[in-house]
Write an enzyme that holds these catalytic residues in place. Structure first.
Site, mmCIF file in Angstrom:
data_model
loop_
_atom_site.group_PDB
_atom_site.id
_atom_site.type_symbol
_atom_site.label_atom_id
_atom_site.label_comp_id
_atom_site.label_asym_id
_atom_site.label_seq_id
_atom_site.Cartn_x
_atom_site.Cartn_y
_atom_site.Cartn_z
ATOM 1 C CE LYS A 1 -3.781 -2.610 -0.263
ATOM 2 N NZ LYS A 1 -4.688 -2.386 0.919
HETATM 3 C C1 LIG Z 1 -5.362 -4.645 1.780
HETATM 4 C C2 LIG Z 1 -7.257 -4.165 1.507
HETATM 5 C C3 LIG Z 1 -7.772 -4.479 2.257
HETATM 6 C C4 LIG Z 1 -7.301 -5.165 3.443
HETATM 7 O O1 LIG Z 1 -5.899 -4.274 4.610
HETATM 8 P P1 LIG Z 1 -5.023 -5.213 5.028
HETATM 9 O O2 LIG Z 1 -4.223 -4.268 5.551
HETATM 10 O O3 LIG Z 1 -4.917 -6.000 4.340
HETATM 11 O O4 LIG Z 1 -6.195 -6.337 6.016
HETATM 12 C C5 LIG Z 1 -9.038 -3.683 2.417
HETATM 13 N N1 LIG Z 1 -9.802 -3.476 1.282
HETATM 14 C C6 LIG Z 1 -8.645 -2.843 0.419
HETATM 15 C C7 LIG Z 1 -9.456 -2.268 -0.824
HETATM 16 C C8 LIG Z 1 -7.452 -2.918 -0.029
HETATM 17 O O5 LIG Z 1 -6.737 -2.898 -1.255
#
Ligand SMILES: *Cc1c(COP(=O)(O)O)cnc(C)c1O
Length: 384
Positions: A182
């Site tokens: 991210k």
């Molecule tokens: C990555 C992601 C999540 C979940 O986040 P994690 O930190 O991996 O649990 C939820 N929604 C979207 C759109 C994502 O890309």
């Protein structure tokens, strides 16, 4: 031969390592001063909306839905073009998920489809800032009215803006993820942002077992100095001090990360402009995206072939996402293919090209060459 070029990855420097090491040498490993400081730093990106950090983006969604009071008998409207967690955390609370289709071009929640999915049982409508491009929040608010809570799953979009207003200030509840791919990372981590202090307080309570300590709120205030009470069930979704220190250090470079992503997006846009058989991601005039993904569309039914060819060439392309209602867990609940045609048609063409701040121009050129070769159908070079 270098390894597979990933579709996304973290950028960690010695400064980040030092920030973590310093906390490890101190007294607090988990809930300590870095937690509050990280939450305050985050609020500098959310237009001042208060933040509660949690252990990952999935926990952030679960916590936000719990804070919204989502439970059995409630409905939560979700677009299918997202990671499963946007929907599955609502299911975990006993709610029924109602899928509403996305808009053409941005593939974010379609306000008209969302409004059509609302019933008297709807408690939350969740928009997803797909690829880092904000959903159309003013149109969503206008279509939905004030009776439902609007949630922004901003796992892709911290730092993005909508009509010059920052993500984090656009919905009643906003959730972030700090997973390594991210826009910034704490290894695992996430946050809930809310402008309403009561919603934020409920989120803070849920992430810490639902524990109540404030004397005025206790049912048995005379029990003793040790006393704390669980008033509503919660979980342990705390983010440790060690990781909050990493998050603060990363957040200082978020502006640089976003600028690096924007520069690479502009390079992709230019390099792919005249390539037949591929469509580049669109962008609305009112959006300043925080590009987490670079999602192209591969035309003529050739996505699978192009994916395989690029993977064989060492390019770690990815598909984001399988429409959530296609996952067997949802199919087994009776959700049907064909119910969200825009998202489903997009899925059939979608391919994410590598995008992360440390992607070199040379590696990016390699991605473009491999894509062009895959589209020509000629054998792709496998050496770097
Ligand atoms: C990555 C992601 C999540 C979940 O986040 P994690 O930190 O991996 O649990 C939820 N929604 C979207 C759109 C994502 O890309």
């Amino acid at each position: 031969m270098t390894g597979l070029l990933p579709y996304g990855r973290q950028s960690v420097v010695e400064e980040d390592v030092a920030a973590v090491a310093e906390v490890l040498r101190g007294d607090w490993l988990t809930t300590g001063p870095q937690v509050t400081a990280f939450e305050e730093d985050l609020a500098g990106w959310t237009g001042g909306a208060g933040c509660a950090v949690v252990s990952n983006g999935t926990a952030a969604l679960h916590t936000a839905y719990a804070a919204a009071g989502v439970g059995p008998g409630d409905e939560v409207v979700v677009p299918p073009m997202t990671f499963a967690a946007t929907a599955s955390t609502a299911v975990a609370l006993g709610a029924t998920v109602v899928f509403a289709d996305v808009e053409e071009e941005t593939f974010t929640l379609d306000p008209a489809a969302a409004a059509a999915a609302v019933t008297p049982r709807t408690r939350v409508v969740s928009a997803v800032d797909y690829a880092g491009h904000p959903a159309d929040y003013d149109a969503l608010r206008a279509a939905l009215g004030r009776d439902v809570l609007l949630l922004a799953d901003a796992a892709h979009s911290i730092g993005a803006a909508y009509h010059d207003r920052p993500v984090g200030s656009l919905a009643d509840l906003t959730t972030f993820s700090f997973f390594p791919t991210k826009n910034l990372t704490t290894a695992e981590g996430g946050a809930v942002a809310a402008g309403d202090p009561a919603l934020l307080a409920r989120a803070r309570r849920f992430r810490n077992h639902g524990l109540v300590r404030e004397p005025a709120a206790l049912r048995a205030p005379d029990e003793g100095g040790w006393h704390q009470e669980v008033h509503e069930f919660g979980l342990n979704y705390r983010l440790p001090d060690v990781l909050c220190a990493l998050g603060r250090s990363q957040l200082r470079r978020l502006g640089d990360f976003l600028a690096a992503r924007a520069r690479l997006v502009a390079r992709y846009d230019e390099a792919l402009a005249d390539l037949p058989g591929v469509l580049r991601p669109a962008r609305r005039s009112w959006a300043r995206p925080a590009w987490h993904l670079y999602p192209v569309r591969i035309l003529d039914g050739r996505r699978r072939e192009v994916y395989d060819r690029m993977r064989a060439a060492g390019i770690g392309v990815q598909v984001n996402y399988l429409p959530v209602h296609w996952h067997p867990a949802f199919a087994d609940l009776g959700y049907r293919r064909g119910s969200c045609p825009v998202a489903e048609a997009f899925y059939a063409q979608q391919l994410s090209l590598p995008l992360y701040p440390d992607l070199t121009d040379a590696d990016q050129d390699r991605v473009v060459d491999a894509l062009a070769a895959a589209l020509r159908g000629t054998p792709v070079r496998t050496a770097a």
